[in-house]
Design an enzyme around this catalytic site. Structure first.
Site, PDB file in Angstrom:
ATOM      1  N   LYS A 286       8.376  51.425   4.930  1.00 30.28           N
ATOM      2  CA  LYS A 286       9.663  50.762   4.719  1.00 30.28           C
ATOM      3  C   LYS A 286       9.451  49.248   4.628  1.00 30.28           C
ATOM      4  O   LYS A 286       8.408  48.741   5.028  1.00 30.28           O
ATOM      5  CB  LYS A 286      10.594  51.092   5.883  1.00 30.28           C
ATOM      6  CG  LYS A 286      10.052  50.652   7.236  1.00 30.28           C
ATOM      7  CD  LYS A 286      10.789  51.297   8.384  1.00 30.28           C
ATOM      8  CE  LYS A 286      10.208  50.834   9.705  1.00 30.28           C
ATOM      9  NZ  LYS A 286      10.670  51.627  10.820  1.00 30.28           N
TER      10      LYS A 286
ATOM     11  N   TYR B 195      11.178  15.384   6.030  1.00 28.09           N
ATOM     12  CA  TYR B 195      12.638  15.283   6.141  1.00 28.09           C
ATOM     13  C   TYR B 195      13.095  14.866   7.540  1.00 28.09           C
ATOM     14  O   TYR B 195      12.485  15.227   8.538  1.00 28.09           O
ATOM     15  CB  TYR B 195      13.274  16.649   5.859  1.00 28.09           C
ATOM     16  CG  TYR B 195      13.345  17.006   4.393  1.00 28.09           C
ATOM     17  CD1 TYR B 195      14.075  16.218   3.502  1.00 28.09           C
ATOM     18  CD2 TYR B 195      12.696  18.138   3.916  1.00 28.09           C
ATOM     19  CE1 TYR B 195      14.141  16.566   2.159  1.00 28.09           C
ATOM     20  CE2 TYR B 195      12.761  18.491   2.581  1.00 28.09           C
ATOM     21  CZ  TYR B 195      13.488  17.698   1.706  1.00 28.09           C
ATOM     22  OH  TYR B 195      13.561  18.038   0.386  1.00 28.09           O
TER      23      TYR B 195
HETATM   24  C1  LIG Z   1       9.814  51.920  11.811  1.00 22.84           C
HETATM   25  C2  LIG Z   1       9.850  53.212  12.449  1.00 22.84           C
HETATM   26  C3  LIG Z   1       8.696  53.783  13.024  1.00 22.84           C
HETATM   27  C4  LIG Z   1       7.379  53.061  13.129  1.00 22.84           C
HETATM   28  O1  LIG Z   1       7.360  52.235  14.252  1.00 22.84           O
HETATM   29  P1  LIG Z   1       6.073  51.374  14.620  1.00 22.84           P
HETATM   30  O2  LIG Z   1       6.392  50.779  15.916  1.00 22.84           O
HETATM   31  O3  LIG Z   1       5.921  50.373  13.536  1.00 22.84           O
HETATM   32  O4  LIG Z   1       4.943  52.332  14.651  1.00 22.84           O
HETATM   33  C5  LIG Z   1       8.778  55.067  13.502  1.00 22.84           C
HETATM   34  N1  LIG Z   1       9.937  55.769  13.461  1.00 22.84           N
HETATM   35  C6  LIG Z   1      11.076  55.241  12.943  1.00 22.84           C
HETATM   36  C7  LIG Z   1      12.312  56.070  12.934  1.00 22.84           C
HETATM   37  C8  LIG Z   1      11.068  53.963  12.419  1.00 22.84           C
HETATM   38  O5  LIG Z   1      12.186  53.451  11.905  1.00 22.84           O
END
Ligand SMILES: *Cc1c(COP(=O)(O)O)cnc(C)c1O
Length: 695
Positions: free
Chosen positions: A366, A590
């Site tokens: 993701k 700035y």
């Molecule tokens: C993002 C996510 C993960 C992965 O988590 P990490 O801490 O990056 O391993 C696992 N399960 C769900 C539902 C997530 O949204």
């Protein structure tokens, strides 16, 4: 095996993992009269594929590496997968394999004991090569073993289970080929994990560079040249080539062959570097120019105007061709995120090593794979046969499918309006309440689909999305005789798996999950996978792996407990655009925040908050690495650039600047910002070019 045998035999081998119905013929085609040994990989995914590979390779020595479960679903049983694989060995005189897998051992003995020499190795029982001990120190592994009643020993420059297993297979094969103990020992202690690191980079004046400085054998030259043709798109084709060592040919013959190959691949110009190649300059038919050393070439580089050309830069390590590449590289907006695919695979394998072999793996890609790329990463994961990919929204999944990713994809936040798209692209939704389920059903009904795979999310204590226990019965009743859905998995998410203070809570989440998921499972006749562990969960609660786990941040190099087991994947880097002295009392940037209390040497670097270099790192809070030294940020970070203090640092315009990477961790920046590495990674803006290293 190639690395150890290369000095002694002329070898042809599969490029990369060309092991398929297409890859094997391409590999075998490379074989010529002069080759003494061929090393080919054969892989299958469907019944009846091995016969054709067998007849193409017709091997004399068979090495059985691993039965595995990949493609198991296409076979009736593990045994029928095994039988298919063993067909490869029909023509072999001998078979090298590990007898610790009983199924493999029994079948090989049963089929082939009579007619072939069987060379087994084992960690637990008598075998041709019996492993006596294996001691790792986190970096290297010492292995002692017994072979023909004699003690043998090797040292390996790695510690992961899979590499060690591969190395033992090689060891036994090398012993069989008659290499001496010393040759084996010397060869194996320097094995390189990364065999080939081809890299595509943008050069100056619309040139394209292919960096290939880790591989210089003749055998793989043709593959690199194919890559040139593939990317040339009308550009003039140039190759910068060093002397080729250990080819097994007389040098006259070697360079005649190189010349023929260059002609065959329609290369326009050769720049030869080294004494051997220079001495045979007459062998080459194409336009060519020669230099005795890399230094001699570099001196002329400014007058050598390259323009709209594709340049393959390929040399033996000693020639240090990376200097040529950096001289020819495009230098305008030089802020890049380097993504090390080899490190990513290492991390993937590390997490796999914490799991039972049959546990499935879902990898979270993701948010642009935590900032590191989309289909590039998904492709790698697909190649390494992860079971699922997970994205946040349907559009991310569509992008992967459009780029040819066929691994099952779960969409974590399916939006109502995207259901039709999801069906069209075979994306599987997370279902987190009844209303989503019902809306999805309406869409399925319209398209007449049955048994559509879904994933049920349970809320065991995150209090985000998911069914809670009071809703379970209704959910089960709704789904029980419903022909539209097929529950692929039920899962839940841990709220604090990375922190010890929450361990009791985590355990209670796991207990609830086990209970609730089993209620669901027992209501259906088919198998439903369960998963609750994220990265930290895999590391800290591996008992709760159930049938699947979900790997996220760990793949990208961040661990909750064992950082030293992982390799850094992403390096955010830029270069110094300009350096100037500024008098004491003046201000930099700035709002005049960067007040100088001494005369200072200020470097300007082309990275700003719009690139993801957080503005809260302004005024001395942020640091970067310049030639191994820490330089502080001076003044406010601007949108597209910022200033750093180089007063006490040896640096020149054009030098590289590391924002985070191997020697300055992402985690350190996250701490300064009072946030987590996830945020730092995912906020590197899309305009920062991602450059992928791959084997
Ligand atoms: C993002 C996510 C993960 C992965 O988590 P990490 O801490 O990056 O391993 C696992 N399960 C769900 C539902 C997530 O949204």
């Amino acid at each position: 095996m190639y690395q150890v045998l290369n000095p002694f035999f002329r070898i042809v081998r599969s490029p990369k993992s060309y092991n398929s119905q297409v890859g094997v013929p391409i590999s075998v085609w490379q074989m010529s009269q002069e080759d003494k040994l061929g090393i080919f990989e054969a892989g299958i995914s469907m019944p009846d594929e091995m016969n054709s590979l067998q007849s193409i390779i017709q091997p004399t020595i068979g090495v059985f590496t691993h039965l595995g479960s990949a493609h198991r679903e296409n076979f009736k049983s593990s045994r029928s997968l095994l039988l298919e694989k063993l067909k490869l060995f029909k023509s072999c005189d001998c078979i090298v394999y590990c007898s610790d897998d009983t199924l493999v051992d029994q079948e090989i003995v049963y089929q082939y004991e009579e007619e072939k020499e069987l060379l087994s190795w084992s960690k637990t029982q008598r075998a041709s090569l019996q492993i006596l001990s294996e001691i790792g120190d986190g970096k290297n592994t010492e292995i002692k073993a017994l072979y023909k009643e004699k003690k043998k020993e090797i040292h390996l420059p790695f510690c992961d289970v899979a590499s060690i297993e591969n190395a033992i297979h090689c060891w036994l094969c090398l012993l069989h080929l008659g290499l001496s103990d010393k040759q084996i020992f010397e060869g194996m202690k320097d094995l390189q994990a990364v065999a080939m690191r081809l890299e595509l980079k943008e050069g100056q004046n619309n040139c394209l560079l292919i960096n290939d400085f880790y591989n210089s054998d003749f055998g793989s030259l043709s593959i690199a040249l194919d890559l040139v043709n593939q990317h040339a798109k009308g550009r003039k084709k140039i190759i910068i080539l060093s002397d080729i060592f250990q080819s097994g040919f007389k040098i006259q013959d070697l360079y005649t062959q190189v010349s023929e190959l260059l002609a065959l691949k329609k290369i326009d110009k050769l720049i030869g570097i080294g004494n051997d190649i220079s001495s045979l300059s007459k062998s080459f038919q194409c336009e060519s120019i020669f230099y005795p050393t890399t230094e001699a070439f570099l001196k002329t580089i400014d007058s050598n105007v390259f323009n709209n050309e594709i340049i393959l830069i390929r040399g033996a390590r000693d020639f240090r061709f990376e200097r040529i590449s950096s001289a020819l590289q495009y230098k305008a907006h030089r802020t890049i995120l380097e993504v090390n695919m080899t490190a990513m695979v290492h991390n993937l394998n590390y997490f796999r090593s914490l799991l039972k072999p049959q546990t499935k793996l879902m990898v979270m890609v993701k948010a642009f794979s935590y900032g590191s790329g989309s289909s590039e990463i998904a492709n790698l994961l697909q190649y390494h046969r992860v079971d699922y990919l997970a994205v946040a929204i349907a559009d991310e999944g569509v992008e992967l499918r459009t780029d040819g990713i066929s691994t099952p994809i779960v969409v974590m936040n399916p939006e109502l309006h995207s259901f039709e798209t999801m069906i069209e692209y075979h994306l599987e939704p997370e279902i987190y309440n009844l209303s989503v389920l019902k809306s999805f059903e309406t869409v399925l009904k319209k398209s007449g689909l049955k048994n559509y795979p879904i994933h049920i999310k349970l809320d065991t204590g995150m209090y985000r999305m998911g069914f809670c226990d009071s809703e379970l019965n209704e959910l089960i009743e709704y789904l029980r005789d419903n022909s539209h859905f097929y529950i692929r998995s039920v899962f839940s998410h841990l709220a604090g798996s990375d922190e010890e203070i929450h361990d009791a809570y985590t355990k209670s989440q796991i207990e609830k999950f086990e209970d609730w998921s089993n209620q669901i499972r027992s209501a259906f006749t088919y198998n439903i996978d369960r998963h609750i562990l994220n990265t930290a969960g895999i590391e800290r609660f591996s008992k709760a792996q159930f049938e699947m786990v979900r790997l996220g941040i760990g793949l990208y190099g961040v661990s909750a407990t064992k950082q030293d087991q992982l390799m850094n994947v992403s390096t955010l880097k830029t270069t110094i655009s300009q350096i100037k002295w500024v008098e004491s009392g003046q201000t930099v940037g700035y709002n005049r925040k960067g007040k100088l209390n001494k005369k200072s040497r200020i470097g300007i670097i082309p990275i700003g908050y719009a690139d993801g270099f957080d503005r809260r790192l302004s005024n001395g809070i942020g640091e970067v690495l310049v030639n191994g030294n820490i330089a502080s940020v001076v003044g406010n970070i601007c949108m597209d650039m910022c200033m750093i203090d180089l007063t006490n640092i040896k640096a020149e315009e054009g030098d590289a600047v590391i924002i985070f990477g191997d020697d300055y961790s992402l985690t350190k920046i996250a701490e300064k910002l009072d946030t987590i590495p996830y945020e730092v990674l995912t906020t590197v803006s899309r305009r920062v070019k991602r450059i992928y290293f791959q084997e």
